[in-house]
Design an enzyme around this catalytic site. Sequence first.
Site, PDB file in Angstrom:
ATOM      1  CE1 TYR A 162      33.212  -9.425  88.446  1.00 50.10           C
ATOM      2  CE2 TYR A 162      34.632 -11.156  89.317  1.00 50.10           C
ATOM      3  CZ  TYR A 162      33.424 -10.751  88.769  1.00 50.10           C
ATOM      4  OH  TYR A 162      32.431 -11.677  88.560  1.00 50.10           O
ATOM      5  CG  ASP A 172      20.137  -7.733  80.382  1.00 48.65           C
ATOM      6  OD1 ASP A 172      20.788  -6.786  79.899  1.00 48.65           O
ATOM      7  OD2 ASP A 172      20.652  -8.812  80.706  1.00 48.65           O
ATOM      8  CE  LYS A 181      30.483 -10.331  90.943  1.00 46.07           C
ATOM      9  NZ  LYS A 181      29.005 -10.363  90.776  1.00 46.07           N
TER      10      LYS A 181
END
Length: 245
Positions: A140, A31, A144
């Site tokens: 978005y 991360d 996806k």
Amino acid sequence: MTAVVTGGGSGIGAACVAALHAAGAQVGILDLQPGDTTDPGLLPVPADVADDASVKTAVARVADQFGGLDILVNSAGVGAAGPLEGHDDAEWARVLDVNVTGIARACRAALPYLRRSRHGSIVNLSSIAAWAGLPNRSLYSASKGAVHALTFALAADLVADQIRVNCVCPGTVDTPWVTRLLAAAEDPAAERARLASRQPSGRLVSAAEVAAAVCYLAGPAAGSTTGTALAVDGGMHGLRLPPPG
């Protein structure tokens, strides 16, 4: 078992780290801000999925520390809300780079190790937005949808290597990102109720529920499951209920 979770520092990724570790896996937490831990079975490694060298270095560090790699969970991602004309080319490039190419980078870095595993598995985090047309989510949703397609194509490419590739498609999950969206709304309580009501279950999905699905797909109980998208969305994708009353 050893796993790498991108985006493992918060939200769904952090829930996946906790669930995999509870199931006995050693986990590398990749991360931008992976946090700190004294648990010897967890290895936080700063990494940016938008930077190929960063991802390669981080994955190699986890594999070297734990003696290999069996599972890759691609949870790192960014959100995007607003109408199509509200996103310029630079924003399209940024979101697709993180949400789609970021998965490709992590998979490329992990594949040499996964091919040496007897239990190689990749689980990608997709979304209900890949299946359902949601308002003000064009960018978005496109990202996806690409995760879906990439998942199925990789599953076909890697089945001969005994590496399974699947994705999980959450509905609206109660995460810090959603909390920030709600805080920006004119009426946060009303907006939370609206998001909950669009899922037939009548509530937001928990990060732990998504993590449980990820653990199933990553583990040996799903040994014959590849090229699958598993919905964890309170029935949002599959159910068509009559209106109340």
